[in-house]
Design a protein around this motif. Structure first.
Motif, mmCIF file in Angstrom:
data_model
loop_
_atom_site.group_PDB
_atom_site.id
_atom_site.type_symbol
_atom_site.label_atom_id
_atom_site.label_comp_id
_atom_site.label_asym_id
_atom_site.label_seq_id
_atom_site.Cartn_x
_atom_site.Cartn_y
_atom_site.Cartn_z
ATOM 1 N N ALA A 167 25.910 42.673 44.322
ATOM 2 C CA ALA A 167 26.569 41.536 44.963
ATOM 3 C C ALA A 167 27.507 40.830 43.987
ATOM 4 C CB ALA A 167 25.522 40.564 45.479
ATOM 5 N N ARG A 168 27.112 40.750 42.728
ATOM 6 C CA ARG A 168 27.942 40.065 41.724
ATOM 7 C C ARG A 168 29.237 40.828 41.462
ATOM 8 N NH1 ARG A 168 24.076 37.712 37.610
ATOM 9 N NH2 ARG A 168 23.704 36.475 39.486
ATOM 10 N N ILE A 169 29.119 42.130 41.339
ATOM 11 C CA ILE A 169 30.304 42.958 41.105
ATOM 12 C C ILE A 169 31.200 42.969 42.333
ATOM 13 C CG2 ILE A 169 31.073 45.337 40.706
ATOM 14 C CD1 ILE A 169 28.611 45.660 38.900
ATOM 15 N N ARG A 170 30.590 42.980 43.504
ATOM 16 C CA ARG A 170 31.379 42.954 44.735
ATOM 17 C C ARG A 170 32.197 41.663 44.820
ATOM 18 N NH1 ARG A 170 28.925 44.443 50.547
ATOM 19 N NH2 ARG A 170 29.083 46.480 49.555
ATOM 20 N N ALA A 171 31.606 40.547 44.449
ATOM 21 C CA ALA A 171 32.331 39.271 44.484
ATOM 22 C C ALA A 171 33.526 39.305 43.538
ATOM 23 C CB ALA A 171 31.391 38.125 44.107
ATOM 24 N N LEU A 172 33.340 39.882 42.356
ATOM 25 C CA LEU A 172 34.439 39.950 41.395
ATOM 26 C C LEU A 172 35.547 40.864 41.898
ATOM 27 C CD1 LEU A 172 35.039 38.799 38.536
ATOM 28 C CD2 LEU A 172 34.396 41.028 37.651
ATOM 29 N N LYS A 173 35.176 41.985 42.498
ATOM 30 C CA LYS A 173 36.187 42.900 43.031
ATOM 31 C C LYS A 173 36.940 42.276 44.206
ATOM 32 C CE LYS A 173 34.123 47.274 41.530
ATOM 33 N NZ LYS A 173 33.532 48.568 41.942
ATOM 34 N N GLU A 174 36.255 41.477 45.000
ATOM 35 C CA GLU A 174 36.925 40.744 46.074
ATOM 36 C C GLU A 174 37.969 39.795 45.506
ATOM 37 O OE1 GLU A 174 33.543 40.354 49.599
ATOM 38 O OE2 GLU A 174 34.263 38.578 48.548
ATOM 39 N N LEU A 175 37.598 39.111 44.422
ATOM 40 C CA LEU A 175 38.529 38.191 43.768
ATOM 41 C C LEU A 175 39.766 38.931 43.280
ATOM 42 C CD1 LEU A 175 39.400 35.538 42.355
ATOM 43 C CD2 LEU A 175 37.927 36.215 40.428
ATOM 44 N N VAL A 176 39.565 40.058 42.615
ATOM 45 C CA VAL A 176 40.685 40.837 42.092
ATOM 46 C C VAL A 176 41.563 41.349 43.233
ATOM 47 C CG1 VAL A 176 41.319 42.941 40.849
ATOM 48 C CG2 VAL A 176 39.479 41.489 39.989
ATOM 49 N N ALA A 177 40.929 41.800 44.317
ATOM 50 C CA ALA A 177 41.698 42.282 45.465
ATOM 51 C C ALA A 177 42.528 41.155 46.067
ATOM 52 C CB ALA A 177 40.749 42.854 46.519
ATOM 53 N N HIS A 178 41.979 39.960 46.070
ATOM 54 C CA HIS A 178 42.729 38.800 46.575
ATOM 55 C C HIS A 178 43.920 38.498 45.665
ATOM 56 C CE1 HIS A 178 43.553 34.907 48.365
ATOM 57 N NE2 HIS A 178 43.479 34.365 47.170
ATOM 58 N N MET A 179 43.697 38.542 44.360
ATOM 59 C CA MET A 179 44.773 38.297 43.410
ATOM 60 C C MET A 179 45.858 39.363 43.515
ATOM 61 S SD MET A 179 42.496 37.158 40.078
ATOM 62 C CE MET A 179 43.921 37.200 38.991
ATOM 63 N N ALA A 180 45.455 40.582 43.808
ATOM 64 C CA ALA A 180 46.402 41.703 43.867
ATOM 65 C C ALA A 180 47.415 41.543 44.989
ATOM 66 C CB ALA A 180 45.650 43.017 44.035
ATOM 67 N N GLN A 181 47.094 40.712 45.979
ATOM 68 C CA GLN A 181 48.015 40.512 47.096
ATOM 69 C C GLN A 181 49.309 39.833 46.645
ATOM 70 O OE1 GLN A 181 45.880 38.397 50.165
ATOM 71 N NE2 GLN A 181 44.259 39.937 50.266
ATOM 72 N N GLY A 182 49.261 39.187 45.496
ATOM 73 C CA GLY A 182 50.456 38.505 44.997
ATOM 74 C C GLY A 182 51.235 39.316 43.986
ATOM 75 N N THR A 183 50.937 40.611 43.868
ATOM 76 C CA THR A 183 51.644 41.447 42.902
ATOM 77 C C THR A 183 51.918 42.813 43.506
ATOM 78 O OG1 THR A 183 51.496 42.493 40.720
ATOM 79 C CG2 THR A 183 49.443 42.204 41.909
ATOM 80 N N SER A 184 52.929 43.478 43.006
ATOM 81 C CA SER A 184 53.252 44.832 43.468
ATOM 82 C C SER A 184 52.700 45.887 42.518
ATOM 83 C CB SER A 184 54.782 44.994 43.575
ATOM 84 O OG SER A 184 55.399 44.752 42.314
ATOM 85 N N GLU A 185 51.969 45.458 41.510
ATOM 86 C CA GLU A 185 51.430 46.379 40.506
ATOM 87 C C GLU A 185 50.372 47.288 41.120
ATOM 88 O OE1 GLU A 185 48.772 46.094 36.419
ATOM 89 O OE2 GLU A 185 50.087 44.416 36.972
ATOM 90 N N PRO A 186 50.533 48.610 41.013
ATOM 91 C CA PRO A 186 49.523 49.525 41.564
ATOM 92 C C PRO A 186 48.237 49.471 40.746
ATOM 93 C CG PRO A 186 51.168 50.760 40.328
ATOM 94 C CD PRO A 186 51.658 49.333 40.383
#
Length: 360
Positions: free
Chosen positions: A82-101
């Motif tokens: 659950a902890r890792i999933r929360a962090l990956k969700e955060l990163v996925a949310h941040m990724a929406q503001g960048t075009s970096e693959p």
């Protein structure tokens, strides 16, 4: 070159850009400018930009996750997942503001405003949480879980991994406090079941037809008699259910499965529950060498994160099938039914709090 220097001087004359540059680079504006003007080519490479000199072990989020897995072997698998999933969700949310693959930010570059944006999106919908629709807002309880997981992870990264100088979640303490207040209000808002509700729920024929597996059968009955949370019941071990020298049966809610420190407790098992055959079931499972009260549930990835999922979903559908659709009436209403009944019967507050695991 002269154009490069002129461009940096132009940026210097626009202070409004200094803060976002500092947040992106992880260093003060003047240090960033000097770095870009450095004659050493490595200083302008992607491998060096954003590396503050006061961070011992800069690392990407993916690197931090792998290190965290190795460093926290004592964590329960579902907590780690659950902890890792929360962090990956955060990163996925941040990724929406960048075009970096394959976006994988440096840990020290994640700032409070990134967390605020992510939490806001959770509250207002937009982040897919497990099997929910992408636009389903999360409850204060779910938000508290996300805040807790991310804060704990960054505290580890700061203290043990030396991968960031501060914990960005620490600056959101006031927001977390307000969310906890809201969570407490919602927890108190569940109405108890009435006698008519209970007669309908535990109609012998309807109940047996809908609850043919051991956990589906016993979990609602245990909660209705003891006021336990669904997560406390489904995670019970066989060793937690014992009989005292005086013949009294009880069960122990372990700290690792409890909601709070006050929730870790020992609860006497009611005579009615024993008459229904609960202890006979326990002893049968014990004789088979099982460790868990409901060993038929495989410890899948879903089970490790949400061990209560099967029982919770089955019971919710059962309530609807029985025509019980009033707002707020859910599995947790069993708990409030027991609390209300103890209050009506004059059970001393201290004893009632010990049984239910509420703060004194």
């Amino acid at each position: 070159s002269a154009p490069w220097t002129a461009g940096l001087n132009e940026l210097k004359s626009r202070p409004g850009l200094h803060k976002p540059i500092q947040e992106l680079s992880g260093m003060p504006w003047e240090q960033f400018r000097e770095l870009l003007l450095s004659p050493n080519p490595i200083c302008t490479s992607n491998a060096y930009l954003g590396m503050p000199h006061d961070i011992d072990q800069p690392m990407r989020v993916s690197q931090a996750i792998e290190m965290y897995k190795r460093s926290t072997v004592e964590l329960r698998p579902r907590t780690l997942t659950a902890r890792i999933r929360a962090l990956k969700e955060l990163v996925a949310h941040m990724a929406q503001g960048t075009s970096e693959p394959n976006y994988d930010p440096w840990l020290h570059q994640i700032a409070p405003h990134h967390l605020t944006s992510y939490f806001n999106t959770l509250v207002h919908g937009g982040v897919r949480v497990r099997n929910s629709a992408a636009n389903d807002p999360v409850s204060p309880k779910t938000l508290e879980a996300r805040m807790s997981h991310i804060s704990t992870f960054f505290e580890w990264a700061r203290r043990e991994a030396n991968a960031c100088k501060t914990n960005p979640a620490a600056e959101l303490a006031e927001r977390r406090r307000r969310n906890r207040i809201q969570m407490s209000k919602e927890d108190e808002s569940y109405p108890p079941f009435t006698n008519a509700h209970l007669r309908s729920i535990f109609d012998p024929v309807a109940y047996l037809e809908a609850h043919c597996k051991a956990d589906l059968f016993w979990v609602p009955l245990v909660s209705a008699h003891l006021g336990m949370r669904i997560s406390e019941i489904v995670t019970l071990s066989i060793d937690a259910i014992t009989q005292s020298d005086s013949g009294i049966w009880s069960l122990r809610v372990a700290r690792e499965n409890a909601k709070t420190n006050n929730s870790a407790r020992r609860i006497p098992i009611s005579e009615k529950l024993i008459e229904l055959g609960f202890i006979k079931y326990v002893e049968h499972v014990r004789s088979l060498g099982a460790k868990r009260l409901f060993p038929h549930r495989n410890e899948t990835a879903t089970f490790l994160i949400m061990p209560y999922k099967a029982c919770g979903e089955t019971f919710s559908k059962y309530l609807v099938a029985r025509g019980i659709k009033e707002d707020g009436l859910v599995f947790h209403s069993f708990r409030h039914t027991v609390i209300s009944e103890m209050s009506t019967k004059g059970v001393p507050v201290a004893i009632a709090q010990n049984i239910t695991g509420h703060a004194a």
